[in-house]
Design a protein around this motif. Sequence first.
Motif, PDB file in Angstrom:
ATOM      1  N   MET A 151      17.595  -7.101   5.383  1.00 13.25           N
ATOM      2  CA  MET A 151      16.387  -6.293   5.614  1.00 13.25           C
ATOM      3  C   MET A 151      15.138  -7.091   5.230  1.00 13.25           C
ATOM      4  N   SER A 152      14.107  -6.904   6.005  1.00  9.42           N
ATOM      5  CA  SER A 152      12.851  -7.599   5.693  1.00  9.42           C
ATOM      6  C   SER A 152      12.099  -6.816   4.612  1.00  9.42           C
ATOM      7  N   PHE A 153      11.050  -7.435   4.097  1.00 11.65           N
ATOM      8  CA  PHE A 153      10.216  -6.809   3.076  1.00 11.65           C
ATOM      9  C   PHE A 153       9.665  -5.474   3.580  1.00 11.65           C
ATOM     10  N   LEU A 154       9.260  -5.451   4.842  1.00  8.97           N
ATOM     11  CA  LEU A 154       8.677  -4.228   5.406  1.00  8.97           C
ATOM     12  C   LEU A 154       9.698  -3.093   5.469  1.00  8.97           C
ATOM     13  N   ASN A 155      10.955  -3.445   5.761  1.00 13.13           N
ATOM     14  CA  ASN A 155      12.005  -2.433   5.775  1.00 13.13           C
ATOM     15  C   ASN A 155      12.193  -1.823   4.388  1.00 13.13           C
ATOM     16  N   VAL A 157      11.627   2.070   3.189  1.00 14.37           N
ATOM     17  CA  VAL A 157      12.626   2.875   2.487  1.00 14.37           C
ATOM     18  C   VAL A 157      12.063   3.361   1.152  1.00 14.37           C
ATOM     19  N   PHE A 158      11.380   2.439   0.436  1.00 15.24           N
ATOM     20  CA  PHE A 158      10.832   2.784  -0.883  1.00 15.24           C
ATOM     21  C   PHE A 158       9.798   3.910  -0.789  1.00 15.24           C
ATOM     22  N   ILE A 159       8.913   3.812   0.211  1.00 14.96           N
ATOM     23  CA  ILE A 159       7.823   4.786   0.315  1.00 14.96           C
ATOM     24  C   ILE A 159       8.362   6.207   0.448  1.00 14.96           C
ATOM     25  N   GLN A 160       9.558   6.334   1.025  1.00 10.25           N
ATOM     26  CA  GLN A 160      10.108   7.675   1.218  1.00 10.25           C
ATOM     27  C   GLN A 160      10.970   8.166   0.060  1.00 10.25           C
ATOM     28  N   THR A 161      11.049   7.364  -1.017  1.00  9.03           N
ATOM     29  CA  THR A 161      11.697   7.861  -2.225  1.00  9.03           C
ATOM     30  C   THR A 161      10.689   8.700  -3.003  1.00  9.03           C
ATOM     31  N   LYS A 162      11.169   9.401  -4.045  1.00 10.96           N
ATOM     32  CA  LYS A 162      10.253  10.246  -4.832  1.00 10.96           C
ATOM     33  C   LYS A 162       9.149   9.406  -5.474  1.00 10.96           C
ATOM     34  N   LEU A 163       9.514   8.249  -6.014  1.00 10.34           N
ATOM     35  CA  LEU A 163       8.513   7.378  -6.642  1.00 10.34           C
ATOM     36  C   LEU A 163       7.519   6.869  -5.596  1.00 10.34           C
ATOM     37  N   LYS A 209       6.944  14.266   5.792  1.00 11.40           N
ATOM     38  CA  LYS A 209       7.329  14.946   7.029  1.00 11.40           C
ATOM     39  C   LYS A 209       7.557  13.992   8.190  1.00 11.40           C
ATOM     40  N   PHE A 210       6.711  12.951   8.305  1.00 11.16           N
ATOM     41  CA  PHE A 210       6.772  12.089   9.498  1.00 11.16           C
ATOM     42  C   PHE A 210       7.285  10.684   9.203  1.00 11.16           C
ATOM     43  N   GLY A 211       7.666  10.411   7.937  1.00 12.01           N
ATOM     44  CA  GLY A 211       8.151   9.071   7.603  1.00 12.01           C
ATOM     45  C   GLY A 211       7.015   8.051   7.656  1.00 12.01           C
ATOM     46  N   VAL A 212       7.384   6.773   7.672  1.00 12.93           N
ATOM     47  CA  VAL A 212       6.368   5.729   7.814  1.00 12.93           C
ATOM     48  C   VAL A 212       6.179   5.530   9.307  1.00 12.93           C
ATOM     49  N   SER A 213       5.187   6.227   9.859  1.00 11.18           N
ATOM     50  CA  SER A 213       5.067   6.249  11.312  1.00 11.18           C
ATOM     51  C   SER A 213       3.623   6.432  11.750  1.00 11.18           C
ATOM     52  N   PHE A 214       3.436   6.222  13.020  1.00  8.49           N
ATOM     53  CA  PHE A 214       2.159   6.467  13.681  1.00  8.49           C
ATOM     54  C   PHE A 214       1.723   7.921  13.477  1.00  8.49           C
ATOM     55  N   LYS A 215       2.687   8.817  13.601  1.00  7.00           N
ATOM     56  CA  LYS A 215       2.409  10.249  13.488  1.00  7.00           C
ATOM     57  C   LYS A 215       1.933  10.605  12.073  1.00  7.00           C
ATOM     58  N   ALA A 216       2.528   9.969  11.063  1.00  9.93           N
ATOM     59  CA  ALA A 216       2.104  10.210   9.672  1.00  9.93           C
ATOM     60  C   ALA A 216       0.649   9.799   9.495  1.00  9.93           C
ATOM     61  N   LEU A 217       0.311   8.636  10.020  1.00  6.30           N
ATOM     62  CA  LEU A 217      -1.064   8.134   9.924  1.00  6.30           C
ATOM     63  C   LEU A 217      -2.029   9.090  10.628  1.00  6.30           C
ATOM     64  N   GLU A 218      -1.629   9.555  11.805  1.00  3.97           N
ATOM     65  CA  GLU A 218      -2.476  10.464  12.568  1.00  3.97           C
ATOM     66  C   GLU A 218      -2.663  11.785  11.824  1.00  3.97           C
ATOM     67  N   PHE A 219      -1.568  12.313  11.273  1.00  2.00           N
ATOM     68  CA  PHE A 219      -1.671  13.574  10.528  1.00  2.00           C
ATOM     69  C   PHE A 219      -2.598  13.425   9.328  1.00  2.00           C
ATOM     70  N   ILE A 220      -2.413  12.339   8.570  1.00  2.00           N
ATOM     71  CA  ILE A 220      -3.230  12.127   7.362  1.00  2.00           C
ATOM     72  C   ILE A 220      -4.710  12.012   7.741  1.00  2.00           C
ATOM     73  N   LEU A 221      -4.989  11.278   8.807  1.00  2.00           N
ATOM     74  CA  LEU A 221      -6.380  11.129   9.253  1.00  2.00           C
ATOM     75  C   LEU A 221      -6.957  12.479   9.684  1.00  2.00           C
ATOM     76  N   LEU A 222      -6.203  13.195  10.525  1.00  2.00           N
ATOM     77  CA  LEU A 222      -6.698  14.467  11.048  1.00  2.00           C
ATOM     78  C   LEU A 222      -6.892  15.492   9.930  1.00  2.00           C
ATOM     79  N   ALA A 223      -5.911  15.595   9.025  1.00  2.00           N
ATOM     80  CA  ALA A 223      -6.018  16.567   7.933  1.00  2.00           C
ATOM     81  C   ALA A 223      -7.182  16.212   7.004  1.00  2.00           C
ATOM     82  N   SER A 224      -7.418  14.910   6.802  1.00  2.00           N
ATOM     83  CA  SER A 224      -8.541  14.492   5.953  1.00  2.00           C
ATOM     84  C   SER A 224      -9.875  14.890   6.585  1.00  2.00           C
ATOM     85  N   ILE A 225      -9.991  14.657   7.896  1.00  2.00           N
ATOM     86  CA  ILE A 225     -11.212  15.036   8.617  1.00  2.00           C
ATOM     87  C   ILE A 225     -11.430  16.543   8.494  1.00  2.00           C
TER      88      ILE A 225
END
Length: 270
Positions: free
Chosen positions: A1-5, A9-15, A104-120
Amino acid sequence: MSFLNYLEVFIQTKLGLFFVFVLGTMFGSFFNVCIYRLPKELSVIKPRSFCPNCKKTIPWYYNIPIFSWLYLRGKCAYCGAKISFRYFFIEFLTGLIFAFGVYKFGVSFKALEFILLASIMLILFFTDLDERILPDEITLGFIPIGLIFAYFSPDRGFVESLVVGVVGAGLLFLLAYIYLKIKGIEGMGMGDVKMLALMGTFLGKQAFLALMIASVVGTIVGLFIIYVLKKGRQYEIPFGCFLSIGTIITYLYGNDIVHYYITHFLQQHY
Ligand SMILES: [Zn+2]
């Protein structure tokens, strides 16, 4: 697995989610500045945060999201003036938005979009609540961003977002403008129309669902304010707040609501 992988995985753990929450609180701290300054047409970058009472610049160690407000017990470190619970609340809420988006959306385009939209929507909710202002910097400023996201989105087409956001809201804008010129009063606030344009770029045709939800919730709350709180009919309802709520509900559950409606109310006619 690469560093990004590993990172994914880490980002979706509780920590990992906790780190995302902390990152969110830092953005929340900046959103507080936006909510306070944008309606007053002040720069959100300069000067640095200062106490509105004693005007002292707040050093970084008294400006740590969530922690500083708790540590200082909601008071300015220099003059003891009360610092609103709102600052703490918005930092906390932004942290939740960030963590929920990744949860909810994992590390994804959709997560970024949701975070941006909800922040706005968070910023617009509070500027409208406080000052009855939906700043152009946010509503008009993020329309091109919404269109860029639509271009890459698997859920809605670029053309759909362009038509609903720009053409649809453009017609509303024209209607509101004509109404204003003829009657001399605002039937619908121009800020609301610009916000609808923004919503169109992020929601596509489901922006109409968001408008419906906003109208229903707004009417219920409006009646409550007039008849229970007895504020009087001239109390101006901050419709942008309800548009914000409608937008978030629609972004998260729009497909479910449309599907439910079709299966329960339309299918028996076939
Ligand atoms: Zn002070």
